[in-house]
Design a protein around this motif. Sequence first.
Motif, PDB file in Angstrom:
ATOM      1  N   ALA A  50       1.118  -1.088   0.255  1.00 22.65           N
ATOM      2  CA  ALA A  50       0.221   0.155  -0.046  1.00 22.65           C
ATOM      3  C   ALA A  50       0.867   1.708  -0.265  1.00 22.65           C
ATOM      4  O   ALA A  50       0.861   2.207  -0.320  1.00 22.65           O
ATOM      5  CB  ALA A  50      -0.496  -0.208   1.058  1.00 22.65           C
ATOM      6  N   TYR A  51       2.067   1.219   1.180  1.00 18.30           N
ATOM      7  CA  TYR A  51       2.928   2.256   0.789  1.00 18.30           C
ATOM      8  C   TYR A  51       3.562   2.810  -0.894  1.00 18.30           C
ATOM      9  O   TYR A  51       3.859   3.686  -0.774  1.00 18.30           O
ATOM     10  CB  TYR A  51       3.978   2.423   2.113  1.00 18.30           C
ATOM     11  CG  TYR A  51       4.316   3.746   2.398  1.00 18.30           C
ATOM     12  CD1 TYR A  51       3.780   3.979   2.794  1.00 18.30           C
ATOM     13  CD2 TYR A  51       5.332   3.531   1.963  1.00 18.30           C
ATOM     14  CE1 TYR A  51       4.742   5.395   2.911  1.00 18.30           C
ATOM     15  CE2 TYR A  51       6.876   4.683   2.697  1.00 18.30           C
ATOM     16  CZ  TYR A  51       6.146   5.704   3.315  1.00 18.30           C
ATOM     17  OH  TYR A  51       6.781   7.007   3.256  1.00 18.30           O
ATOM     18  N   VAL A  52       4.093   1.810  -1.219  1.00 18.02           N
ATOM     19  CA  VAL A  52       4.054   2.146  -2.726  1.00 18.02           C
ATOM     20  C   VAL A  52       3.245   2.004  -3.738  1.00 18.02           C
ATOM     21  O   VAL A  52       3.858   2.493  -5.181  1.00 18.02           O
ATOM     22  CB  VAL A  52       5.760   0.962  -2.693  1.00 18.02           C
ATOM     23  CG1 VAL A  52       7.403   1.129  -1.605  1.00 18.02           C
ATOM     24  CG2 VAL A  52       5.756  -0.510  -2.976  1.00 18.02           C
ATOM     25  N   SER A  53       2.221   1.540  -3.384  1.00 23.58           N
ATOM     26  CA  SER A  53       1.385   1.478  -4.239  1.00 23.58           C
ATOM     27  C   SER A  53       1.182   2.798  -5.023  1.00 23.58           C
ATOM     28  O   SER A  53       1.359   3.982  -4.880  1.00 23.58           O
ATOM     29  CB  SER A  53       0.023   1.225  -4.693  1.00 23.58           C
ATOM     30  OG  SER A  53      -1.231   1.267  -5.390  1.00 23.58           O
ATOM     31  N   GLU A  54       0.845   3.168  -6.649  1.00 25.78           N
ATOM     32  CA  GLU A  54       0.563   3.943  -7.441  1.00 25.78           C
ATOM     33  C   GLU A  54      -0.448   4.841  -6.964  1.00 25.78           C
ATOM     34  O   GLU A  54      -1.037   5.898  -7.459  1.00 25.78           O
ATOM     35  CB  GLU A  54       0.082   3.845  -8.776  1.00 25.78           C
ATOM     36  CG  GLU A  54       1.901   3.154  -9.645  1.00 25.78           C
ATOM     37  CD  GLU A  54       1.748   3.376 -10.997  1.00 25.78           C
ATOM     38  OE1 GLU A  54       0.347   3.080 -11.520  1.00 25.78           O
ATOM     39  OE2 GLU A  54       2.438   3.685 -11.760  1.00 25.78           O
ATOM     40  N   ASN A  55      -1.491   3.798  -6.404  1.00 26.65           N
ATOM     41  CA  ASN A  55      -2.718   4.016  -5.526  1.00 26.65           C
ATOM     42  C   ASN A  55      -2.950   5.129  -4.301  1.00 26.65           C
ATOM     43  O   ASN A  55      -4.009   5.070  -4.066  1.00 26.65           O
ATOM     44  CB  ASN A  55      -4.062   3.301  -5.842  1.00 26.65           C
ATOM     45  CG  ASN A  55      -4.526   3.019  -7.611  1.00 26.65           C
ATOM     46  OD1 ASN A  55      -3.664   3.579  -8.315  1.00 26.65           O
ATOM     47  ND2 ASN A  55      -4.417   1.267  -7.857  1.00 26.65           N
ATOM     48  N   ARG A  56      -1.051   5.624  -4.006  1.00 28.12           N
ATOM     49  CA  ARG A  56      -1.522   5.322  -2.847  1.00 28.12           C
ATOM     50  C   ARG A  56      -2.491   6.660  -1.968  1.00 28.12           C
ATOM     51  O   ARG A  56      -2.373   7.202  -3.095  1.00 28.12           O
ATOM     52  CB  ARG A  56      -0.688   5.934  -1.958  1.00 28.12           C
ATOM     53  CG  ARG A  56       0.609   6.327  -2.315  1.00 28.12           C
ATOM     54  CD  ARG A  56       2.127   6.349  -2.258  1.00 28.12           C
ATOM     55  NE  ARG A  56       2.590   7.044  -2.676  1.00 28.12           N
ATOM     56  CZ  ARG A  56       3.385   6.852  -3.904  1.00 28.12           C
ATOM     57  NH1 ARG A  56       3.084   5.961  -4.846  1.00 28.12           N
ATOM     58  NH2 ARG A  56       3.942   7.915  -4.455  1.00 28.12           N
ATOM     59  N   ASN A  57      -2.634   7.619  -0.866  1.00 28.12           N
ATOM     60  CA  ASN A  57      -2.846   8.522  -1.112  1.00 28.12           C
ATOM     61  C   ASN A  57      -2.161   9.159   0.745  1.00 28.12           C
ATOM     62  O   ASN A  57      -2.367   7.933   1.742  1.00 28.12           O
ATOM     63  CB  ASN A  57      -4.245   8.949  -0.698  1.00 28.12           C
ATOM     64  CG  ASN A  57      -5.326   8.045  -0.006  1.00 28.12           C
ATOM     65  OD1 ASN A  57      -5.800   8.155   0.768  1.00 28.12           O
ATOM     66  ND2 ASN A  57      -6.173   7.059  -0.751  1.00 28.12           N
ATOM     67  N   PRO A  58      -2.496  10.223   0.887  1.00 23.53           N
ATOM     68  CA  PRO A  58      -2.341  10.439   1.854  1.00 23.53           C
ATOM     69  C   PRO A  58      -2.935   9.750   3.265  1.00 23.53           C
ATOM     70  O   PRO A  58      -1.956   9.535   4.359  1.00 23.53           O
ATOM     71  CB  PRO A  58      -2.955  11.959   2.108  1.00 23.53           C
ATOM     72  CG  PRO A  58      -2.205  12.486   1.171  1.00 23.53           C
ATOM     73  CD  PRO A  58      -3.064  11.662   0.071  1.00 23.53           C
ATOM     74  N   ILE A  59      -4.318   9.402   3.282  1.00 23.40           N
ATOM     75  CA  ILE A  59      -4.501   8.642   4.352  1.00 23.40           C
ATOM     76  C   ILE A  59      -4.569   7.173   4.855  1.00 23.40           C
ATOM     77  O   ILE A  59      -3.578   6.666   5.328  1.00 23.40           O
ATOM     78  CB  ILE A  59      -5.800   8.183   4.323  1.00 23.40           C
ATOM     79  CG1 ILE A  59      -6.882   9.988   4.577  1.00 23.40           C
ATOM     80  CG2 ILE A  59      -6.844   8.082   5.527  1.00 23.40           C
ATOM     81  CD1 ILE A  59      -8.265  10.295   3.482  1.00 23.40           C
ATOM     82  N   THR A  60      -4.093   6.847   3.401  1.00 21.05           N
ATOM     83  CA  THR A  60      -3.353   5.186   3.712  1.00 21.05           C
ATOM     84  C   THR A  60      -2.144   5.485   3.790  1.00 21.05           C
ATOM     85  O   THR A  60      -1.412   4.335   4.433  1.00 21.05           O
ATOM     86  CB  THR A  60      -3.126   4.482   1.818  1.00 21.05           C
ATOM     87  OG1 THR A  60      -3.336   5.250   0.686  1.00 21.05           O
ATOM     88  CG2 THR A  60      -5.007   4.313   1.490  1.00 21.05           C
ATOM     89  N   ASP A  61      -1.183   6.257   3.824  1.00 22.68           N
ATOM     90  CA  ASP A  61       0.192   6.473   3.786  1.00 22.68           C
ATOM     91  C   ASP A  61       0.570   6.458   5.271  1.00 22.68           C
ATOM     92  O   ASP A  61       1.057   5.657   6.319  1.00 22.68           O
ATOM     93  CB  ASP A  61       0.603   7.456   3.668  1.00 22.68           C
ATOM     94  CG  ASP A  61       1.193   7.538   2.102  1.00 22.68           C
ATOM     95  OD1 ASP A  61       1.251   6.750   1.617  1.00 22.68           O
ATOM     96  OD2 ASP A  61       1.711   8.389   1.136  1.00 22.68           O
ATOM     97  N   ALA A  62      -0.363   7.347   6.315  1.00 25.05           N
ATOM     98  CA  ALA A  62      -0.488   7.651   7.324  1.00 25.05           C
ATOM     99  C   ALA A  62      -0.954   6.038   8.601  1.00 25.05           C
ATOM    100  O   ALA A  62      -0.562   5.228   8.783  1.00 25.05           O
ATOM    101  CB  ALA A  62      -1.803   8.237   8.307  1.00 25.05           C
TER     102      ALA A  62
END
Length: 388
Positions: free
Chosen positions: A205-217
Amino acid sequence: MKENYDFMMPSVNFFGPGVVKKIGERANMLGMKKVLIVTDRFLRNLEGGPVKLTEASLKAANVSYVIFDEVEPNPKIRNAEAGRNLYLEANCDSIITVGGGSSHDCGKGIGILLSNGDDITKLAGIETLTQPLPPLMAVNTTAGTASEITRHAVLTNEETHLKFVVVSWRNVPLVSFNDPLLMLDVPTKLTAATGMDALCHCVEAYVSENRNPITDAQAIQGMTLIGKYLRRAVANGHDVEARTNMAYASLLAGMAFNNADLGYVHAMAHQLGGQYDAPHGVCCAVLMPTVERWNMIANPERFADIAELLGENITGLSKMDAAERGIAALDRISQDVGIPTNIKAIGADPKDFSLMAKNALKDGNAFSNPRKGTEEDIISLFQQAYEA
């Protein structure tokens, strides 16, 4: 990273010691009258275990139920079909899954068959479901797959030995329960495998092209907790602090990948698990260092972050050297918890790699991988993981 995105969350998740007592109360709130409990025979027969506790809570709330206990690891289409048949024969109106990912995925499969047609293989893909599932709750017993809160239903076609995924917001259970006390007696090998699955969810999830600030957290916190507590949970299953924090990490990881999606590790792991009926978490863990080292050039900064999150000292290192420390950290934690070092150990055969690579690139998880590969690239990754 996406600039515009939607974010899907579980409707209600109860977390913490003793929350299983709320099952009956929530069943009443959802209007459940006759529940199909979906589980496996071991959990059903475990005295004082999660199924017995679920039964007790339903009885206290005057909710009737029948039990389907034919769930297998890597649940097959036939398991979902048998559960669907019992649901209809017993005039059930709702489903409660009790167990880890296999029980939850099987329960979702039962619901899909009941509401969206008899041929579930035609529904593989993203947002293919047109009808809602019957009311569904999930009682979770492992810190790993996070299927109790996600939109993914993973099943195996026993005729082709292929795993396929039905991804839909309609699959998300209405209520889920994460009670770490249910996880205290999970065997060491299963604790390790499911914990590594959760780590893989965070990393992909952290390196995914579809990540966003919420998923990063969520992925960042998940990796931090797993780096600190997975080894402890494997060393001592009755370490309540470790179990609680691993359950928390798994929940965060599930919310992260439910929205950011995954990558080639899961796309390839589905082929291993389907072809050789191997444990999903082990497949992910064995593949992860090889695949992520290949992915590293697409975003070395992120892999340097992973190194720090897993406790590596990267002071003074170049970005690429720090990123290499991230890959080494993934390999080290996997070895520390007893995961095999190569896919040969789980029965992989090079003669299958070409077909597995072809199918991996069709897997719904492949499209968000940060580096784009060919069939030959995936064959090479399988071969490297075989020889590791």
